[in-house]
Design a protein around this motif. Structure first.
Motif, PDB file in Angstrom:
ATOM      1  N   ARG A 135      -9.564   3.935 -10.104  1.00 14.69           N
ATOM      2  CA  ARG A 135      -9.042   5.298 -10.285  1.00 14.69           C
ATOM      3  C   ARG A 135      -8.619   5.808  -8.920  1.00 14.69           C
ATOM      4  O   ARG A 135      -9.090   5.335  -7.898  1.00 14.69           O
ATOM      5  N   LYS A 136      -7.809   6.838  -8.966  1.00 15.97           N
ATOM      6  CA  LYS A 136      -7.317   7.432  -7.727  1.00 15.97           C
ATOM      7  C   LYS A 136      -8.476   7.795  -6.800  1.00 15.97           C
ATOM      8  O   LYS A 136      -8.421   7.611  -5.586  1.00 15.97           O
ATOM      9  N   SER A 137      -9.563   8.291  -7.398  1.00 16.29           N
ATOM     10  CA  SER A 137     -10.686   8.754  -6.588  1.00 16.29           C
ATOM     11  C   SER A 137     -11.410   7.620  -5.858  1.00 16.29           C
ATOM     12  O   SER A 137     -12.198   7.858  -4.958  1.00 16.29           O
ATOM     13  N   CYS A 138     -11.144   6.361  -6.256  1.00 12.37           N
ATOM     14  CA  CYS A 138     -11.787   5.226  -5.581  1.00 12.37           C
ATOM     15  C   CYS A 138     -11.321   5.101  -4.137  1.00 12.37           C
ATOM     16  O   CYS A 138     -12.057   4.625  -3.275  1.00 12.37           O
ATOM     17  N   GLY A 139     -10.075   5.504  -3.878  1.00  9.45           N
ATOM     18  CA  GLY A 139      -9.530   5.273  -2.547  1.00  9.45           C
ATOM     19  C   GLY A 139      -9.570   3.793  -2.233  1.00  9.45           C
ATOM     20  O   GLY A 139      -9.257   2.965  -3.079  1.00  9.45           O
ATOM     21  N   ARG A 140     -10.009   3.472  -1.018  1.00 15.12           N
ATOM     22  CA  ARG A 140     -10.102   2.056  -0.652  1.00 15.12           C
ATOM     23  C   ARG A 140     -11.564   1.663  -0.456  1.00 15.12           C
ATOM     24  O   ARG A 140     -11.874   0.740   0.308  1.00 15.12           O
ATOM     25  N   VAL A 141     -12.457   2.367  -1.164  1.00 14.55           N
ATOM     26  CA  VAL A 141     -13.890   2.168  -0.954  1.00 14.55           C
ATOM     27  C   VAL A 141     -14.277   0.688  -1.023  1.00 14.55           C
ATOM     28  O   VAL A 141     -14.866   0.133  -0.110  1.00 14.55           O
ATOM     29  N   CYS A 142     -13.898   0.005  -2.119  1.00 13.55           N
ATOM     30  CA  CYS A 142     -14.361  -1.380  -2.285  1.00 13.55           C
ATOM     31  C   CYS A 142     -13.706  -2.305  -1.275  1.00 13.55           C
ATOM     32  O   CYS A 142     -14.306  -3.268  -0.821  1.00 13.55           O
ATOM     33  N   GLN A 143     -12.469  -1.987  -0.904  1.00  9.55           N
ATOM     34  CA  GLN A 143     -11.794  -2.843   0.074  1.00  9.55           C
ATOM     35  C   GLN A 143     -12.460  -2.743   1.440  1.00  9.55           C
ATOM     36  O   GLN A 143     -12.363  -3.645   2.259  1.00  9.55           O
ATOM     37  N   GLN A 144     -13.097  -1.614   1.679  1.00  6.47           N
ATOM     38  CA  GLN A 144     -13.749  -1.439   2.973  1.00  6.47           C
ATOM     39  C   GLN A 144     -15.231  -1.805   2.909  1.00  6.47           C
ATOM     40  O   GLN A 144     -16.000  -1.466   3.807  1.00  6.47           O
ATOM     41  N   GLN A 150      -9.432 -14.555  -9.592  1.00  2.68           N
ATOM     42  CA  GLN A 150     -10.048 -15.831  -9.226  1.00  2.68           C
ATOM     43  C   GLN A 150      -9.264 -16.531  -8.108  1.00  2.68           C
ATOM     44  O   GLN A 150      -9.845 -17.074  -7.175  1.00  2.68           O
ATOM     45  N   MET A 151      -7.947 -16.471  -8.198  1.00  2.03           N
ATOM     46  CA  MET A 151      -7.133 -17.078  -7.135  1.00  2.03           C
ATOM     47  C   MET A 151      -7.307 -16.316  -5.834  1.00  2.03           C
ATOM     48  O   MET A 151      -7.378 -16.890  -4.751  1.00  2.03           O
ATOM     49  N   GLN A 152      -7.378 -14.969  -5.938  1.00  4.08           N
ATOM     50  CA  GLN A 152      -7.578 -14.161  -4.735  1.00  4.08           C
ATOM     51  C   GLN A 152      -8.919 -14.499  -4.092  1.00  4.08           C
ATOM     52  O   GLN A 152      -9.051 -14.546  -2.875  1.00  4.08           O
ATOM     53  N   ARG A 153      -9.885 -14.766  -4.948  1.00  3.64           N
ATOM     54  CA  ARG A 153     -11.210 -15.065  -4.431  1.00  3.64           C
ATOM     55  C   ARG A 153     -11.242 -16.403  -3.689  1.00  3.64           C
ATOM     56  O   ARG A 153     -11.782 -16.493  -2.591  1.00  3.64           O
ATOM     57  N   PHE A 154     -10.609 -17.423  -4.292  1.00  2.64           N
ATOM     58  CA  PHE A 154     -10.694 -18.746  -3.685  1.00  2.64           C
ATOM     59  C   PHE A 154      -9.656 -18.998  -2.602  1.00  2.64           C
ATOM     60  O   PHE A 154      -9.903 -19.714  -1.659  1.00  2.64           O
ATOM     61  N   PHE A 155      -8.465 -18.454  -2.787  1.00  2.00           N
ATOM     62  CA  PHE A 155      -7.370 -18.857  -1.912  1.00  2.00           C
ATOM     63  C   PHE A 155      -6.779 -17.707  -1.089  1.00  2.00           C
ATOM     64  O   PHE A 155      -5.902 -17.920  -0.275  1.00  2.00           O
ATOM     65  N   TYR A 156      -7.232 -16.474  -1.317  1.00  2.00           N
ATOM     66  CA  TYR A 156      -6.655 -15.336  -0.588  1.00  2.00           C
ATOM     67  C   TYR A 156      -7.725 -14.462   0.067  1.00  2.00           C
ATOM     68  O   TYR A 156      -7.587 -13.231   0.120  1.00  2.00           O
ATOM     69  N   GLY A 157      -8.795 -15.102   0.521  1.00  2.75           N
ATOM     70  CA  GLY A 157      -9.803 -14.398   1.310  1.00  2.75           C
ATOM     71  C   GLY A 157     -10.402 -13.184   0.611  1.00  2.75           C
ATOM     72  O   GLY A 157     -10.685 -12.181   1.273  1.00  2.75           O
ATOM     73  N   GLU A 158     -10.574 -13.232  -0.701  1.00  3.98           N
ATOM     74  CA  GLU A 158     -11.180 -12.154  -1.480  1.00  3.98           C
ATOM     75  C   GLU A 158     -10.464 -10.816  -1.309  1.00  3.98           C
ATOM     76  O   GLU A 158     -11.077  -9.751  -1.352  1.00  3.98           O
ATOM     77  N   ARG A 159      -9.171 -10.884  -1.032  1.00  2.00           N
ATOM     78  CA  ARG A 159      -8.398  -9.634  -0.974  1.00  2.00           C
ATOM     79  C   ARG A 159      -7.906  -9.345  -2.391  1.00  2.00           C
ATOM     80  O   ARG A 159      -6.906  -9.889  -2.847  1.00  2.00           O
ATOM     81  N   TYR A 160      -8.633  -8.473  -3.075  1.00  2.00           N
ATOM     82  CA  TYR A 160      -8.389  -8.246  -4.503  1.00  2.00           C
ATOM     83  C   TYR A 160      -7.305  -7.197  -4.705  1.00  2.00           C
ATOM     84  O   TYR A 160      -7.573  -6.044  -5.047  1.00  2.00           O
ATOM     85  N   SER A 161      -6.085  -7.620  -4.477  1.00  2.00           N
ATOM     86  CA  SER A 161      -4.957  -6.706  -4.545  1.00  2.00           C
ATOM     87  C   SER A 161      -4.570  -6.432  -6.002  1.00  2.00           C
ATOM     88  O   SER A 161      -4.153  -7.333  -6.724  1.00  2.00           O
ATOM     89  N   PHE A 197     -12.716 -10.379 -24.046  1.00  2.00           N
ATOM     90  CA  PHE A 197     -13.599 -10.647 -22.915  1.00  2.00           C
ATOM     91  C   PHE A 197     -13.301  -9.590 -21.867  1.00  2.00           C
ATOM     92  O   PHE A 197     -12.269  -9.651 -21.197  1.00  2.00           O
ATOM     93  N   ASN A 198     -14.178  -8.622 -21.750  1.00  2.00           N
ATOM     94  CA  ASN A 198     -13.912  -7.546 -20.798  1.00  2.00           C
ATOM     95  C   ASN A 198     -14.678  -7.800 -19.507  1.00  2.00           C
ATOM     96  O   ASN A 198     -15.889  -7.641 -19.450  1.00  2.00           O
ATOM     97  N   ASN A 199     -13.939  -8.214 -18.479  1.00  2.00           N
ATOM     98  CA  ASN A 199     -14.562  -8.344 -17.157  1.00  2.00           C
ATOM     99  C   ASN A 199     -14.012  -7.281 -16.210  1.00  2.00           C
ATOM    100  O   ASN A 199     -14.156  -7.378 -15.006  1.00  2.00           O
ATOM    101  N   THR A 200     -13.333  -6.309 -16.792  1.00  2.00           N
ATOM    102  CA  THR A 200     -12.777  -5.139 -16.101  1.00  2.00           C
ATOM    103  C   THR A 200     -11.785  -5.511 -15.000  1.00  2.00           C
ATOM    104  O   THR A 200     -11.472  -4.711 -14.136  1.00  2.00           O
ATOM    105  N   HIS A 201     -11.311  -6.747 -15.029  1.00  4.98           N
ATOM    106  CA  HIS A 201     -10.386  -7.202 -13.995  1.00  4.98           C
ATOM    107  C   HIS A 201      -9.323  -8.109 -14.605  1.00  4.98           C
ATOM    108  O   HIS A 201      -9.493  -8.618 -15.705  1.00  4.98           O
TER     109      HIS A 201
END
Lengths: 580, 173
Positions: free
Chosen positions: A494-503, A476-487, A466-470
């Motif tokens: 990839r390195k080139s992503c930087g913090r794009v999605c976090q921002q 799922q716990m980060q989503r429900f209980f950690y304010g969607e901070r996907y650490s 089951f590839n959900n790339t995560h």
């Protein structure tokens, strides 16, 4: 003087021991301090040697083999890194009561303590994560130690035993006798249940208005599935299982409610919360099943059958303990079982089961539920081996199990990377059954090297990813209980992503690494990628038909798909979050 | 069940184990691995050289203590677990206390304390006194308290932990 008895080398006595214990398969990876053992095994034909590609894969394979056959799984590795690579697997077997004997090479006695090359204190490392660990210090003890190791591993509450064997003892000549008798004064496992306690328990059950059976992995370990089903059918008491107990009675049985626990079914958790008698067999009331302890079955008289005295009244205070083997205990119970009048209670539970089913109807696309249910339909006679995480929980929620379809899963330790190697062990143990490995994309990468083993041994395992790339379960716990901070849970990063999605920016969505189809190809395995619901059945049908080695199917799954329902942290079982 | 402090108390275990290397590590590892605290642990060979006997004292609540006994019992190396908590016992602990930097008056005081507490002075020189105390752990605790007061920061303590055996008629723990 009598004639001098014939002498053999230590390594040859190990082979004798394996023969005497009925071992036909050894999971073995060679190395400098085990080379004599491998040489001895080379000179015989009774015992097949399986060469996985990593010692962790090796012990998971032995574990899958042991769980499927009920026999002792045997691991044979070298000292140092060979031994330490077993450690996760030893802890895993210990938690789930899997009988293993792990023979680890050790540097010669003269070098022990010198920080010699590839020397580790394996017994010291394993002391708290196995049933028993011992280093052989004298050639004359070797036979007795091995005999005791097998006995301890398989008797009582089964578990892993480590035998650390210095290289000079492997070479040393000594007695050829492998003892038959075992006598360990500190180890006398009790298996027979106390009839007085059973009588007391049955009289409580026979007066109950709202009883339930809670069935754990102990019923599988004892091989008491048939007896358990009989007991349920005679009394008419509904059956709830833990993850490890699922399948003890067929999951399509009219008295089967569902799984208890964090991701159990609403009807099951509700029934546990409301019952007046909780009759539990072979479960240790792990924190994953109880929810908030003070609210757990709080109005119930609790009866607990377990072979391990230390499991009784550890987490849950038990009113009537019965120490013994599940099969022995249930057999005694059957004599006193009678039909109970429970129509209203059973109807209530089954009504809830119907009204609050577990399902994934939220999404229109491809769901893991659809895949698991299609697998059930296509492979009624099979062994399902989930990995750890969401894929595992979905398997425990949706799979249909029974005597023909078993599931083996890591319930206690939960090591990612378990599925593929364990499936190899299961496939070796049950050539007449289809073995299905189900992993997430994360867990699969933890032991993917074992594709080579499966191919080399021509095992027709169906490998589903089951590839959900995560790393979905943590996400799922980060989503429900950690304010969607996907650490650190995105495996596309990839390195080139930087913090794009976090921002809050658009995900640059680089290609997933690795390309599982190419990977399968490099192992000479056919592979498919499924993205649409209508492709599931035809692709699985094709993949299941493949022989001569594993076939791999990758399912692209939405990363937002979650395991529901859930009991949130610190909440009682009857406070499930059904949806979000 | 919530853990309460109400049943926290001193507990005693007498343990018979296989006299092998690694057994002590196994037992102490069981305590440390599960975060149980040991107050004292003594071990020695018995009349049967293949068996060692341990006296373990600890402070815990009832539920934890039950679990500890069960965990010990299921260890392969453990031959027998006896709960000494509520049994009549004879128990003693060997303790050495060295008192340093004594004046003549201090030495006199030390000798006086020794005779009152029934402990022996086994060695001394001009400025130091060495006491050998074979008493219950509790009495040794009291003695340390007193010596600490009279000779602050000047005492050195070496103690061995309690050794206990079931009493015949007299309870002394």
């Amino acid at each position: 003087m009598s004639e001098k008895l014939p002498e053999i080398r230590g390594a040859d006595l190990v082979v004798e021991a394996l023969r005497a214990e009925g071992v036909d398969t050894v999971f073995a990876y060679p190395g400098g301090m085990a080379i004599d053992l491998f040489d001895a095994l080379y000179r015989q034909d009774d015992i097949e040697m399986i060469l996985p590609r990593h010692e962790q894969g090796l012990i998971f394979a032995a574990d899958g083999y042991a769980r499927t056959t009920g026999k002792v799984g045997v691991c044979l590795v070298t000292s140092g890194p060979g031994a330490t690579n077993l450690v996760t697997g030893i802890a895993n077997a210990n938690y789930d009561s899997v009988p293993l004997v792990c023979i680890t090479g050790q540097v010669p006695r003269s070098l022990i303590g010198n920080d010699a090359f590839q020397e580790v204190d394996m017994v010291g490392i394993c002391r708290n994560i196995c049933k028993y660990a011992i280093i052989v210090r004298d050639r004359k003890d070797l036979g007795r130690v091995l005999r005791e190791a097998f006995y301890i591993a398989r008797s009582g509450k089964p578990g892993p035993v480590v035998v650390d064997l210095p290289q000079d003892i492997q070479k040393e000549m000594g007695s050829a006798v492998y003892p038959q008798e075992v006598s360990i004064r500190g180890y006398k496992p009790n298996t027979s249940a106390h009839p007085g306690q059973v009588k007391k328990a049955m009289s409580v059950l026979n007066r109950a208005k709202k009883p339930v059976f809670l069935v754990g992995g102990g019923v599988h370990l004892a091989g008491a599935q048939k007896e358990m089903q009989q007991l349920a059918e005679i009394t008419g008491v509904p059956v709830i299982t833990t993850i490890m107990g699922k399948g003890a009675i067929p999951t399509d049985h009219p008295l089967y409610v569902g799984n208890i626990g964090l991701h159990g079914s609403f009807a099951a958790n509700q029934a546990i919360s409301e019952c007046d008698v909780l009759f539990s067999i072979g479960t240790r009331f792990n924190d994953r099943i109880t929810g908030k302890l003070s609210e757990f079955a709080k109005n119930a008289t609790i009866i607990h059958v377990d072979i391990d005295t230390a499991s009784i009244s550890r987490n849950i205070v038990v009113d009537i303990p019965i120490v013994g083997d599940a099969k022995a205990a249930i057999t005694l119970m059957l004599d006193q079982a009678k039909p109970l009048e429970l129509t209203g209670w059973v109807n209530d539970i089954m009504m809830r089961k119907k009204s609050y089913p577990i399902n994934m109807n939220r999404y229109e696309g491809l769901t893991p539920q659809q895949v698991i249910q299609t697998l059930d339909k296509l492979t009624p006679k099979s062994v399902l081996v989930p990995d750890v995480g969401q894929n595992q929980l979905w398997c425990t929620q949706y799979s249909t199990l029974g005597p023909e379809k078993r599931m083996i899963t890591s319930g206690g330790l939960g090591p990612m990377g378990y599925s593929l190697p364990a499936a190899i062990g299961a496939a070796l143990a049950a050539p007449d059954r289809k073995v299905i490995s189900v992993s997430g994309d994360g867990g699969f990468q933890m032991n993917l090297q074992e594709l080579a083993t499966a191919k080399a041994l021509e095992l027709p395992i169906l490998v589903c990813i089951f590839n959900n790339t995560h790393l979905g379960n943590v996400r799922q716990m980060q989503r429900f209980f950690y304010g969607e901070r996907y650490s650190s849970t995105c495996l596309r990063y990839r390195k080139s992503c930087g913090r794009v999605c976090q921002q809050g920016g658009q995900c640059p969505a680089p290609d997933y690494l690795p390309d599982f189809l190419q990977l399968a190809k490099s192992y000479d395995c056919p592979a498919w990628r499924v993205t649409k619901p209508e492709e599931v059945e035809p692709v699985l049908t094709q993949a299941l038909a493949h022989t001569g080695g594993p076939a791999l199917v990758e399912f692209l799954v939405d990363e937002e798909e979650v395991v529901m329902p859930v009991v949130p942290f610190g909440k009682a079982l009857n406070q499930m979050m059904l949806d979000y | 069940m919530n853990r309460t402090d109400t049943d926290m108390k001193k507990r005693w275990i007498c343990l018979f184990v296989e006299n092998q290397t690694g057994t002590l590590a196994r037992i102490s590892g069981l305590f440390s691995g599960k975060c149980y605290n040991i107050d004292s642990l003594t071990v020695g060979e018995t009349e049967d050289p293949t068996i060692s006997r341990m006296t373990i004292t600890l402070t815990s609540d009832e539920k934890t203590f039950e679990q500890i006994k069960k965990q010990l019992n299921r260890s392969v190396e453990v031959i027998k677990v006896v709960d000494y908590t509520d049994l009549p016992l004879q128990s003693k602990e060997l303790m050495f206390v060295k008192i340093n930097h004594c004046t003549a008056g201090d030495k006199e005081e030390a000798f006086r304390i020794a005779s009152v507490f029934g402990v022996r002075v086994v060695d001394c020189d001009k400025r130091r006194v060495l006491l050998e105390c074979v008493q219950t752990e509790k009495k040794n605790n009291t003695l340390i308290g007193l010596l600490q007061q009279n000779f602050p920061n000047r005492i050195e303590v070496a103690r061995g932990g309690s050794v206990a055996v079931e009493a015949i008629t007299i309870n002394d723990r």
